[in-house]
Design an enzyme around this catalytic site. Structure first.
Site, PDB file in Angstrom:
ATOM      1  CE  LYS A 196      -1.904   2.734   3.001  1.00  0.00           C
ATOM      2  NZ  LYS A 196      -2.029   3.998   2.221  1.00  0.00           N
ATOM      3  CD  GLU A 229      12.349   4.020   9.127  1.00  0.00           C
ATOM      4  OE1 GLU A 229      12.313   4.831  10.083  1.00  0.00           O
ATOM      5  OE2 GLU A 229      12.210   4.352   7.946  1.00  0.00           O
ATOM      6  CB  CYS A 264      12.046   8.865   9.597  1.00  0.00           C
ATOM      7  SG  CYS A 264      12.917   7.822   8.424  1.00  0.00           S
ATOM      8  CD  GLU A 275       9.303  12.023  13.350  1.00  0.00           C
ATOM      9  OE1 GLU A 275      10.203  11.627  12.586  1.00  0.00           O
ATOM     10  OE2 GLU A 275       8.322  11.320  13.662  1.00  0.00           O
TER      11      GLU A 275
END
Length: 504
Positions: free
Chosen positions: A195, A269, A303, A403
Site C-alpha cells: 500500500k 521503521e 525520519c 518529531e
C-alpha cells in the site's frame, strides 16, 4: 534567503503542463494480478507547489485487498515458490533495467506529488533502482548453514519465504521506500501486497506497471487507498504472513496490534528525533553542512533528520552563526528548477502541523531565523515554510522532544562528554544520530554510547542498500536494507538427518 524568480502564474502553468506530460499515457490506479484497476472512487493527488490536482487516482477498498492477497497466493503457489534464486535475481535485474529506462518519468512524478527538488527526486529514484539491483545480486550469495553436531548427525538450516507479505510505505520517500521493501521480499521469494501513501502513490504505481511481463501476474500488487481502510486491511489480513511498515510511531503501533492478533511478524521503521553532537574539535565548515543537510534535505520530511544540534559551549556561538547562514542560503522555489534547494511540504496538513510547532517554539525558545512562510508571492499557493532555527531549547520542551517532520532545527549546548551523551539519548526515539569530531577515538567511543540504530560521522548519509537501516526504542525494530532485510523476509528451517553406520 533566496527564492526562484518565476511569478506565480508562470509556475502554475508550468506545473499544469507537467501534470499533463506525466499522466498522459498512464492510467493510474491499483495494480493487482498484473492488471490496472481503474474503477472505484477517485482521489485527487495534490501538487503541493500550486495546490491543484495532478491526476485523479481510483482508490482500492477492502475487497481489492482481498483480491490482491488471493492473486498473490495464486502466484506464489502457482510457480513463484518454485522459482530458482537465479530466476528471481534475473527478474529483479530486468525490473531495475525497466525503471532505469524511465528515470526521468519517475523523477517527474516524484517531484510533482512530493514537492521534492527535482535533483533530490532523481537521486531517490536512482537509489530505488540501486536497491533492487543490490538484492538481485545479494540473493545469489545467500546461504543456509551446516551445524557441526556430530559424526552421526547431519544438521543444516535452510531459508524459505513466508508466502504473501504486506507492506505499507510512507509519503516522504515513495519509490525509494517501496524498493526497500519490495527488493528483499521479492528476492527472498515472497509475493507482495504493497500500500503506497495516499498523498504520493504515483511513482510506485507506475513502477509496478513497469514490472508487467517481468514478474508472473500476482507476484507484485499495489493497492492505493486510505490508511484507515486499505492500510488496516493489509495489516490485519489473515492470509498475509508478515507485515513491514514505515511511518509514524502512532500508526505503527496500530499496525503492530493488528498483526499481533494473528501472531504475524512485523518490521517497524518509525519516527525519530535525531541528535548531532558537535565536539570542540569539529571541523565546523564540514559539520554545519552535515547538520544542515540532515534537517533541510527534503524540507525536513525525513525520519532520520538531524533535528537536534547538541553543541559544545566553546564552539556554540560560531556554529550557530554559521548554521543560520546555511539555513538562510537555501533557495525556496519551484522544485522543477534545478537551482531550487527546498520545495514545499508535501501536504497542507503537514504545513499546518509544522507551523503549529513553530508557533509553539516561539514561546519556548529563541527564534534565530525563519519561523514563517516565504514572502515571495509566487510561492503563496504552495505549502512552503522557511528554514527555521531555534536556540536555547531543552529536552523537556515540545519542539525539543516531539518529531516535527519539517525544516525546524533546535540548538542546545553541553559542557562535557557525559552531558552530551545524556542529552542525545534523552528521547523516546532512537533512529539516527550524528557525531562531529576529528578524533577517531572519540568517534568510536561516542558511537558505542549513542542509543540509536544509525550513526553518521561528520556527514549526513549516505544511505546505502548494503547496510541495515532501522532504529531502537520508539523508532521501531527490525531492519530495512542490508542482508538483514533479506533475512527478515525468510523463515529459517532446521533439518536433522540422523546417519547410520554404513553397511557394505
Amino acid at each position: 534567503m533566496g527564492s526562484s524568480h518565476a511569478d506565480g502564474s508562470a509556475i502554475a502553468e508550468r506545473h499544469r503542463s507537467k501534470h499533463r506530460e506525466a499522466t498522459a499515457d498512464t492510467a493510474f490506479g491499483g495494480w493487482i494480478d498484473g492488471e490496472r484497476r481503474t474503477d472505484g472512487p477517485e482521489r485527487g493527488i495534490e501538487d503541493p507547489v500550486i495546490g491543484e490536482s495532478i491526476v485523479e487516482v481510483p482508490q482500492c477498498d477492502i475487497g481489492d485487498v482481498d483480491g490482491a492477497v488471493d492473486a498473490a497466493w495464486s502466484a506464489f503457489e502457482g510457480g513463484w515458490t518454485d522459482a530458482s534464486v537465479r530466476d528471481r535475481s534475473k527478474r529483479l535485474f530486468e525490473w531495475a533495467d525497466a525503471l532505469a529506462d524511465h528515470v526521468e518519468e519517475l523523477t517527474l512524478l516524484e517531484c510533482l506529488d512530493c514537492g521534492k527538488p527535482i535533483s533530490q527526486a532523481r537521486g531517490e529514484v536512482e537509489g530505488a533502482i540501486d536497491t533492487l539491483e543490490f538484492y538481485a545480486s545479494a540473493v545469489r550469495a545467500h546461504r543456509g548453514s551446516e551445524v557441526p553436531a556430530g559424526d552421526d548427525l547431519h544438521l543444516y538450516t535452510t531459508q524459505e519465504p513466508y508466502g504473501v507479505v504486506g507492506q505499507i510505505v510512507p509519503w516522504n520517500y515513495p519509490l525509494w521506500a517501496a524498493a526497500w521493501k519490495l527488493g528483499p521480499a521479492l528476492a527472498a521469494g515472497n509475493a507482495c501486497v504493497l500500500k503506497p501513501a495516499s498523498d504520493t502513490p504515483l511513482s510506485t504505481i507506475r513502477a509496478a506497471q513497469l514490472s508487467e511481463g517481468i514478474f508472473p501476474d500476482g507476484v507484485l500488487n499495489v493497492v492505493p487507498g486510505s490508511g484507515s481502510d486499505v492500510g488496516q486491511a493489509v495489516a490485519a489480513h489473515e492470509d498475509i504472513r508478515k507485515v513491514s511498515f514505515t511511518g509514524s510511531t502512532g500508526v505503527g503501533s496500530g499496525v503492530m496490534h493488528a498483526a499481533a492478533d494473528r501472531v504475524a511478524p512485523v518490521t517497524m521503521e518509525l519516527g525519530g528525533k535525531s541528535p548531532f553532537i558537535v565536539f570542540p574539535d569539529a571541523d565546523l565548515e564540514k559539520v554545519v553542512s552535515a547538520v544542515a543537510d540532515g534537517i533541510f534535505y527534503s524540507t525536513g520530511e525525513i525520519c532520520d533528520a538531524f533535528s537536534r544540534a547538541i553543541v559544545h559551549d566553546s564552539v556554540a556561538d560560531e556554529f550557530t552563526e554559521r548554521f543560520v547562514e546555511a539555513a538562510e542560503s537555501h533557495v525556496l522555489g519551484d522544485p522543477l528548477d534545478e537551482v531550487t534547494t527546498m520545495g514545499p511540504l508535501t501536504s497542507g496538513e503537514q504545513l499546518e502541523t509544522v507551523t503549529g510547532y513553530i508557533e509553539t517554539g516561539k514561546g519556548e525558545a529563541e527564534l534565530l531565523c525563519g519561523g514563517g512562510t516565504p514572502g515571495n508571492p509566487a510561492l503563496s499557493a504552495g505549502h512552503y515554510v522557511e528554514p527555521t532555527v531555534f536556540r536555547g531549547v531543552t529536552n523537556d520542551t515540545t519542539i525539543g522532544s516531539e518529531e516535527i517532520f519539517g525544516p525546524v532545527q533546535t540548538i542546545q549546548t553541553f559542557e562535557d562528554y557525559d552531558e552530551a551523551i545524556e542529552l542525545a539519548n534523552d528521547t523516546q526515539y532512537g533512529l539516527a544520530s550524528g557525531i562531529g569530531t576529528e578524533s577517531t577515538s572519540l568517534v568510536h567511543r561516542t558511537a558505542d554510547d549513542l542509543d540509536a540504530g544509525l550513526v553518521y560521522v561528520n556527514e549526513y548519509g549516505p544511505i546505502m542498500p548494503d547496510a541495515p537501516y532501522g532504529g531502537f526504542k520508539q523508532s521501531g525494530f527490525g531492519k530495512d536494507l542490508g542482508l538483514e532485510a533479506l533475512e527478515h523476509y525468510q523463515r529459517t528451517k532446521s533439518v536433522y538427518v540422523n546417519l547410520d553406520e554404513p553397511e557394505l
